[in-house]
Design a protein around this motif. Structure first.
Motif, mmCIF file in Angstrom:
data_model
loop_
_atom_site.group_PDB
_atom_site.id
_atom_site.type_symbol
_atom_site.label_atom_id
_atom_site.label_comp_id
_atom_site.label_asym_id
_atom_site.label_seq_id
_atom_site.Cartn_x
_atom_site.Cartn_y
_atom_site.Cartn_z
ATOM 1 N N ASP A 1 -48.883 44.984 114.859
ATOM 2 C CA ASP A 1 -48.270 44.770 116.172
ATOM 3 C C ASP A 1 -47.330 43.578 116.135
ATOM 4 O OD1 ASP A 1 -49.926 46.741 117.505
ATOM 5 O OD2 ASP A 1 -51.564 45.292 117.353
ATOM 6 N N ALA A 2 -46.410 43.557 117.059
ATOM 7 C CA ALA A 2 -45.551 42.405 117.297
ATOM 8 C C ALA A 2 -44.830 41.937 116.038
ATOM 9 C CB ALA A 2 -46.358 41.256 117.912
ATOM 10 N N MET A 3 -44.412 42.866 115.200
ATOM 11 C CA MET A 3 -43.699 42.510 113.978
ATOM 12 C C MET A 3 -42.286 42.075 114.345
ATOM 13 S SD MET A 3 -44.690 42.542 110.904
ATOM 14 C CE MET A 3 -44.052 42.341 109.300
ATOM 15 N N VAL A 4 -41.907 40.884 113.861
ATOM 16 C CA VAL A 4 -40.579 40.350 114.130
ATOM 17 C C VAL A 4 -39.971 39.883 112.816
ATOM 18 C CG1 VAL A 4 -39.251 38.599 115.372
ATOM 19 C CG2 VAL A 4 -41.294 39.562 116.423
ATOM 20 N N PHE A 5 -38.755 40.348 112.546
ATOM 21 C CA PHE A 5 -38.012 39.898 111.375
ATOM 22 C C PHE A 5 -36.990 38.880 111.863
ATOM 23 C CE2 PHE A 5 -39.723 43.977 110.199
ATOM 24 C CZ PHE A 5 -40.134 43.789 108.886
ATOM 25 N N HIS A 6 -37.235 37.590 111.579
ATOM 26 C CA HIS A 6 -36.386 36.512 112.073
ATOM 27 C C HIS A 6 -35.146 36.291 111.212
ATOM 28 C CE1 HIS A 6 -39.449 35.251 114.948
ATOM 29 N NE2 HIS A 6 -40.343 35.273 113.974
ATOM 30 N N GLN A 7 -35.313 36.350 109.887
ATOM 31 C CA GLN A 7 -34.245 36.047 108.939
ATOM 32 C C GLN A 7 -34.349 36.996 107.752
ATOM 33 O OE1 GLN A 7 -31.958 33.359 109.089
ATOM 34 N NE2 GLN A 7 -32.714 32.966 111.148
ATOM 35 N N PRO A 8 -33.225 37.300 107.110
ATOM 36 C CA PRO A 8 -33.316 38.118 105.894
ATOM 37 C C PRO A 8 -33.865 37.306 104.722
ATOM 38 C CG PRO A 8 -31.039 37.486 106.299
ATOM 39 C CD PRO A 8 -31.847 36.987 107.480
ATOM 40 N N VAL A 9 -34.404 38.020 103.752
ATOM 41 C CA VAL A 9 -34.879 37.426 102.507
ATOM 42 C C VAL A 9 -33.924 37.887 101.415
ATOM 43 C CG1 VAL A 9 -36.765 37.366 100.828
ATOM 44 C CG2 VAL A 9 -37.272 37.403 103.281
ATOM 45 N N SER A 10 -33.550 36.972 100.529
ATOM 46 C CA SER A 10 -32.610 37.279 99.454
ATOM 47 C C SER A 10 -33.318 37.342 98.111
ATOM 48 C CB SER A 10 -31.522 36.201 99.392
ATOM 49 O OG SER A 10 -30.809 36.153 100.610
ATOM 50 N N VAL A 11 -32.687 38.016 97.172
ATOM 51 C CA VAL A 11 -33.208 38.075 95.808
ATOM 52 C C VAL A 11 -33.373 36.652 95.289
ATOM 53 C CG1 VAL A 11 -32.660 38.759 93.439
ATOM 54 C CG2 VAL A 11 -32.229 40.335 95.333
ATOM 55 N N GLY A 12 -34.510 36.383 94.696
ATOM 56 C CA GLY A 12 -34.797 35.067 94.134
ATOM 57 C C GLY A 12 -35.529 34.134 95.075
ATOM 58 N N ASP A 13 -35.570 34.448 96.376
ATOM 59 C CA ASP A 13 -36.314 33.607 97.311
ATOM 60 C C ASP A 13 -37.799 33.648 96.978
ATOM 61 O OD1 ASP A 13 -34.000 33.000 98.750
ATOM 62 O OD2 ASP A 13 -34.493 34.307 100.449
ATOM 63 N N GLU A 14 -38.457 32.499 97.091
ATOM 64 C CA GLU A 14 -39.908 32.439 96.985
ATOM 65 C C GLU A 14 -40.462 32.697 98.383
ATOM 66 O OE1 GLU A 14 -42.457 29.201 94.917
ATOM 67 O OE2 GLU A 14 -42.248 28.649 97.028
ATOM 68 N N VAL A 15 -41.284 33.718 98.516
ATOM 69 C CA VAL A 15 -41.866 34.081 99.806
ATOM 70 C C VAL A 15 -43.327 33.657 99.809
ATOM 71 C CG1 VAL A 15 -42.396 35.970 101.393
ATOM 72 C CG2 VAL A 15 -40.263 36.019 100.055
ATOM 73 N N SER A 16 -43.676 32.802 100.765
ATOM 74 C CA SER A 16 -45.060 32.340 100.930
ATOM 75 C C SER A 16 -45.606 32.957 102.206
ATOM 76 C CB SER A 16 -45.114 30.812 101.020
ATOM 77 O OG SER A 16 -44.636 30.244 99.830
ATOM 78 N N ILE A 17 -46.836 33.447 102.131
ATOM 79 C CA ILE A 17 -47.433 34.149 103.268
ATOM 80 C C ILE A 17 -48.667 33.388 103.734
ATOM 81 C CG2 ILE A 17 -48.403 36.329 104.084
ATOM 82 C CD1 ILE A 17 -46.699 37.642 101.789
ATOM 83 N N TYR A 18 -48.706 33.141 105.043
ATOM 84 C CA TYR A 18 -49.791 32.396 105.685
ATOM 85 C C TYR A 18 -50.478 33.305 106.685
ATOM 86 C CZ TYR A 18 -47.445 28.339 103.739
ATOM 87 O OH TYR A 18 -46.883 27.434 102.876
#
Length: 131
Positions: free
Chosen positions: A59-76
């Motif tokens: 629910d309530a999924m929001v995509f605020h900014q794009p992610v680019s190749v090479g970005d480190e994505v941290s999930i909390y």
């Protein structure tokens, strides 16, 4: 939704966005990010349920900014509600571009609902907390 200044919850996953994960425009595909969040967000649900869980809603999924190749994505992730068999977890994804090591930006957030399941994949009650 949460504050855009700093992550909330426990760090439950970290991954580097790769070229194979892009959409036709060259940004990281939203479905890839959603899958990473689902897997990582299950961590506190599994711990609370003391075992197997299944994702039953997002629910309530929001995509605020794009992610680019090479970005480190941290999930909390943090548990925001429990029911008899269900656990709602608020999950946030933050990116850190390779070129700006100190800068992190929230890119996506949503609420994932997991249900504790038994060996037959039927809902089971959550364990009670010791008193």
């Amino acid at each position: 939704m949460s504050s855009p200044d700093s992550p909330e919850g426990q760090l439950v996953g970290r991954v580097i966005a790769m070229p194979a994960d892009t959409n036709p425009e060259g940004d990281i595909f939203g479905g890839w990010l959603l899958a990473q969040m689902d897997v990582a967000g299950a961590t506190p649900a599994f711990a609370l349920a003391h075992g197997r869980c299944a994702t039953v809603a997002v629910d309530a999924m929001v995509f605020h900014q794009p992610v680019s190749v090479g970005d480190e994505v941290s999930i909390y992730a943090r548990v925001i509600h429990t029911g008899r068999t269900s656990i709602k977890v608020h999950v946030e994804a933050w990116k850190r571009p390779r070129r700006i090591a100190e800068s992190i930006t929230r890119v996506t957030e949503g609420v994932f609902t997991y249900v504790a399941i038994d060996p037959d994949r039927k809902p089971r009650p959550l364990p009670t907390a010791p008193t």
